[in-house]
Design a protein around this motif. Structure first.
Motif, short mmCIF file in Angstrom:
data_model
loop_
_atom_site.label_atom_id
_atom_site.label_comp_id
_atom_site.label_asym_id
_atom_site.label_seq_id
_atom_site.Cartn_x
_atom_site.Cartn_y
_atom_site.Cartn_z
N SER A 375 58.99 -43.74 22.48
CA SER A 375 58.10 -44.75 23.08
C SER A 375 57.60 -44.16 24.39
O SER A 375 58.17 -43.19 24.89
N PRO A 376 56.55 -44.75 24.96
CA PRO A 376 56.03 -44.22 26.23
C PRO A 376 56.98 -44.54 27.39
O PRO A 376 57.89 -45.36 27.24
N PRO A 377 56.76 -43.92 28.56
CA PRO A 377 57.61 -44.24 29.72
C PRO A 377 57.54 -45.73 30.04
O PRO A 377 56.44 -46.28 30.20
N LEU A 378 58.70 -46.33 30.11
CA LEU A 378 58.75 -47.76 30.40
C LEU A 378 58.79 -47.93 31.91
O LEU A 378 59.68 -47.41 32.58
N LYS A 379 57.78 -48.63 32.44
CA LYS A 379 57.60 -48.66 33.89
C LYS A 379 57.60 -50.04 34.51
O LYS A 379 57.72 -50.18 35.71
N SER A 417 53.07 -40.76 23.61
CA SER A 417 51.95 -41.30 24.39
C SER A 417 51.61 -42.72 23.92
O SER A 417 51.89 -43.07 22.77
N VAL A 418 51.02 -43.48 24.81
CA VAL A 418 50.61 -44.85 24.48
C VAL A 418 49.62 -44.84 23.31
O VAL A 418 49.70 -45.66 22.41
N GLU A 419 48.71 -43.86 23.32
CA GLU A 419 47.68 -43.78 22.27
C GLU A 419 48.33 -43.58 20.90
O GLU A 419 48.01 -44.28 19.94
N ARG A 420 49.22 -42.62 20.82
CA ARG A 420 49.86 -42.36 19.52
C ARG A 420 50.68 -43.57 19.07
O ARG A 420 50.75 -43.88 17.88
N ARG A 431 47.82 -56.47 14.37
CA ARG A 431 46.59 -57.12 14.81
C ARG A 431 46.44 -57.03 16.32
O ARG A 431 45.48 -57.55 16.88
N GLY A 432 47.35 -56.37 16.99
CA GLY A 432 47.29 -56.25 18.45
C GLY A 432 48.68 -56.31 19.03
O GLY A 432 49.48 -57.13 18.60
N GLN A 433 48.97 -55.41 19.96
CA GLN A 433 50.33 -55.30 20.48
C GLN A 433 50.34 -55.46 22.00
O GLN A 433 49.46 -54.91 22.68
N CYS A 434 51.34 -56.13 22.52
CA CYS A 434 51.61 -56.10 23.95
C CYS A 434 52.23 -54.74 24.27
O CYS A 434 53.12 -54.27 23.55
N ASP A 435 51.75 -54.10 25.33
CA ASP A 435 52.35 -52.84 25.77
C ASP A 435 52.56 -52.86 27.29
O ASP A 435 52.60 -51.83 27.94
N ALA A 436 52.66 -54.08 27.83
CA ALA A 436 52.66 -54.24 29.30
C ALA A 436 53.78 -53.49 29.99
O ALA A 436 53.59 -52.98 31.09
N CYS A 437 54.95 -53.39 29.37
CA CYS A 437 56.04 -52.68 30.06
C CYS A 437 55.73 -51.19 30.18
O CYS A 437 56.29 -50.51 31.02
N PHE A 438 54.81 -50.69 29.36
CA PHE A 438 54.39 -49.28 29.47
C PHE A 438 53.16 -49.13 30.36
O PHE A 438 53.06 -48.22 31.16
N THR A 439 52.19 -50.02 30.15
CA THR A 439 50.88 -49.83 30.79
C THR A 439 50.64 -50.73 32.00
O THR A 439 49.75 -50.47 32.79
N GLY A 440 51.38 -51.82 32.11
CA GLY A 440 51.11 -52.78 33.17
C GLY A 440 49.98 -53.74 32.83
O GLY A 440 49.62 -54.60 33.65
N ASN A 441 49.42 -53.63 31.61
CA ASN A 441 48.35 -54.56 31.20
C ASN A 441 48.99 -55.80 30.58
O ASN A 441 49.21 -55.84 29.37
N TYR A 442 49.26 -56.78 31.39
CA TYR A 442 49.94 -57.98 30.90
C TYR A 442 48.95 -58.89 30.18
O TYR A 442 47.93 -59.27 30.76
#
Ligand code: 5GP
Ligand code: SF4
Ligand code: MG
Length: 455
Positions: A375-379, A417-420, A431-442
């Motif tokens: 998984s991507p770096p969890l930030k 990577s987030v993309e992969r 249909r769409g995923q939350c990735d906020a813990c990786f990207t900060g896009n809540y």
């Protein structure tokens, strides 16, 4: 947390118990069942694992009832006290209410303060309790209309399974952050957080609930509806990466298959030669298999897990976590000795697990230990019901990859990577995923502005 509910089956409470057992990985701090035969609701709950939480005599007392809901609790947003163990059971002269919630309501504190100022007295410190207070005050021609009004006031992540004497209602927030599945057994509808619960009781998996969906099940049959027209699917990526059981299916694909694909993608990004690949049991074995298949590096079981120690992440407190990791994982010496090893873990949060593994493998004679994370770096902290809490606890929130590598003592460190990661989810029909813990896009604004555990 883990939810289950079944309507109109002669063995409802036993089935609920069995289903909760298969959902135990979703929460180990408490468990409960609320059941009814049509007159009143009856409940039993307790602290700890299911087998500790509910006694034989409690289960016996629920046996006569044909409608039942259950909950296993994973404390994120509130203290671990018996009063916070669900399902909650509220008594009222217009009918009882059993309530089981998975997720975290991000405007619960605001609602609660307003209700308290208006005279409400809360019984728990749980964010879930606001639902009951709002529902009791809601106006509308029917109960379903009042439930809709109530749900419309909530923000955040919520899968609800609600029991009344005459109906079971299930609802999913309009982002669909937490999973909720519909199934059937012997003509009785059931719902569960994961399909592994259906497998455990021999039920058929019908489909995943849609974000914003509201389903009412009663003796009159099933009613499909929505509480909002809005829909913005953002299911929690961590459910796929770590949280859900490997045999559980989402839209017909097991998390095992998804994790294996994440491991394959990681192998494409991680250009390291090694003698063997090993996965951190159990949640990373699928990713390690995918990595090994893709890279051609042989897979081995180089780490063994003691099955009788609970999930480390779920243990509260850093010291308890470290102790739990040590008790849980041990290297297979003759497999790892003298080898250069790629270790695959599904995620690094605090770094406790990776740090211990690198040290243990080196002590067992490993020549090189390269960490690969599927998984991507969890930030960033999670506001929606996974205990990835403060920035201070999250190792990658303030440290660069090189600093994390140094801290855990690995010879190299590679993340997906987030993309992969998203490519994998899309491939399997997400249909769409939350990735906020990786990207900060809540995807949902945190209205209360607090971390769950600060409430
Ligand atoms: P750490 O030891 O770095 O704090 O946590 C990462 C390890 O805990 C991984 O092995 C992962 O499988 C496991 N884990 C347990 N619970 C969680 C959770 O809720 N989120 C994440 N990301 N990892 C968890
Ligand atoms: Fe899941 Fe991370 Fe989103 Fe929380 S922030 S819901 S853990 S993907
Ligand atoms: Mg793990």
């Amino acid at each position: 947390c883990g939810l289950f509910g079944i309507w109109g089956h002669p063995e409802a409470s036993e089935l609920t118990y069995m289903a909760l057992h298969s959902l135990q990985h979703r929460g180990q701090e408490g468990a409960g069942i609320v059941a009814t035969g049509g007159d009143y609701l009856f409940g039993a709950r307790g602290m700890g694992l299911l087998t500790e939480a509910l006694s034989q005599s409690q289960l016996e007392s629920l046996r006569p009832f044909s409608k039942s809901i259950g909950h296993v609790r994973y404390a994120t947003s509130d203290s671990s006290a018996l009063s916070n163990v669900q399902p909650f059971l509220f008594k009222s002269h217009i009918g009882d209410l059993g309530l089981a919630h998975n997720g975290n309501i991000v405007n619960a504190l605001q609602i609660r303060r307003a209700l308290e100022d208006d005279g409400a007295i809360f019984q728990t410190t749980s964010d879930s309790e606001v639902f009951a207070h709002l529902l009791r005050r809601a106006k509308g021609p029917s109960r379903k209309a009042r439930i809709k009004t109530t749900l419309q006031q909530l923000k955040g992540a919520f899968a609800f399974v609600i029991l009344h004497e005459d109906a079971m209602t299930v609802a999913l927030d309009d982002h669909g952050v937490r999973p909720l599945m519909l199934g059937m057994l012997d003509g009785a509808y059931c719902v569960a957080s994961e399909t592994c619960a259906f497998t455990a009781i021999g039920a058929e998996y019908i489909r995943d609930l849609e974000p914003g969906e509201l389903i009412t099940i009663s003796d009159d049959g099933i009613d499909f509806d929505r509480y909002t027209a809005f829909e913005n699917p953002s299911m929690c990526s961590m459910e796929y990466i770590y949280f859900a059981r490997a045999d559980s299916e989402f839209r017909g694909t097991s998390t095992y298959t998804i994790r294996k694909a994440l491991g394959e993608e990681l192998a494409k990004e991680m250009d390291i030669k090694a003698d063997i690949v090993i996965g951190v049991p159990d949640s990373s074995l699928a990713a390690a298999k995918g990595f090994s298949d893709e890279s051609g590096i042989p897979g081995e079981q180089g780490l063994l897990k003691n099955r009788y120690v609970g999930r480390t992440f779920i243990a509260s407190g850093q010291e308890a976590r470290e102790r739990a990791v040590r008790m849980k994982l041990s290297p297979v010496r003759d497999i790892v000795e003298g080898k250069s090893i790629i270790v695959i873990d599904d995620s690094i949060v605090r770094g406790t697990t990776s740090k211990f593994i690198v040290k243990a493998l080196k002590e067992a004679g490993a020549r090189e230990v390269h960490m690969g994370v599927s998984s991507p770096p969890l930030k960033n902290p999670c506001y929606y019901g996974i205990d990835v809490s403060t920035h201070a606890e999250i190792i990658a929130s303030s440290k660069s990859n090189e600093e994390v590598r140094e801290e855990i003592g690995a010879d190299s460190l590679t993340y997906l990577s987030v993309e992969r990661m998203h490519q994998v989810y899309e491939r399997f029909g997400s249909r769409g995923q939350c990735d906020a813990c990786f990207t900060g896009n809540y995807p949902i604004e945190n209205t209360d502005g607090l971390l769950p555990q600060e409430k």
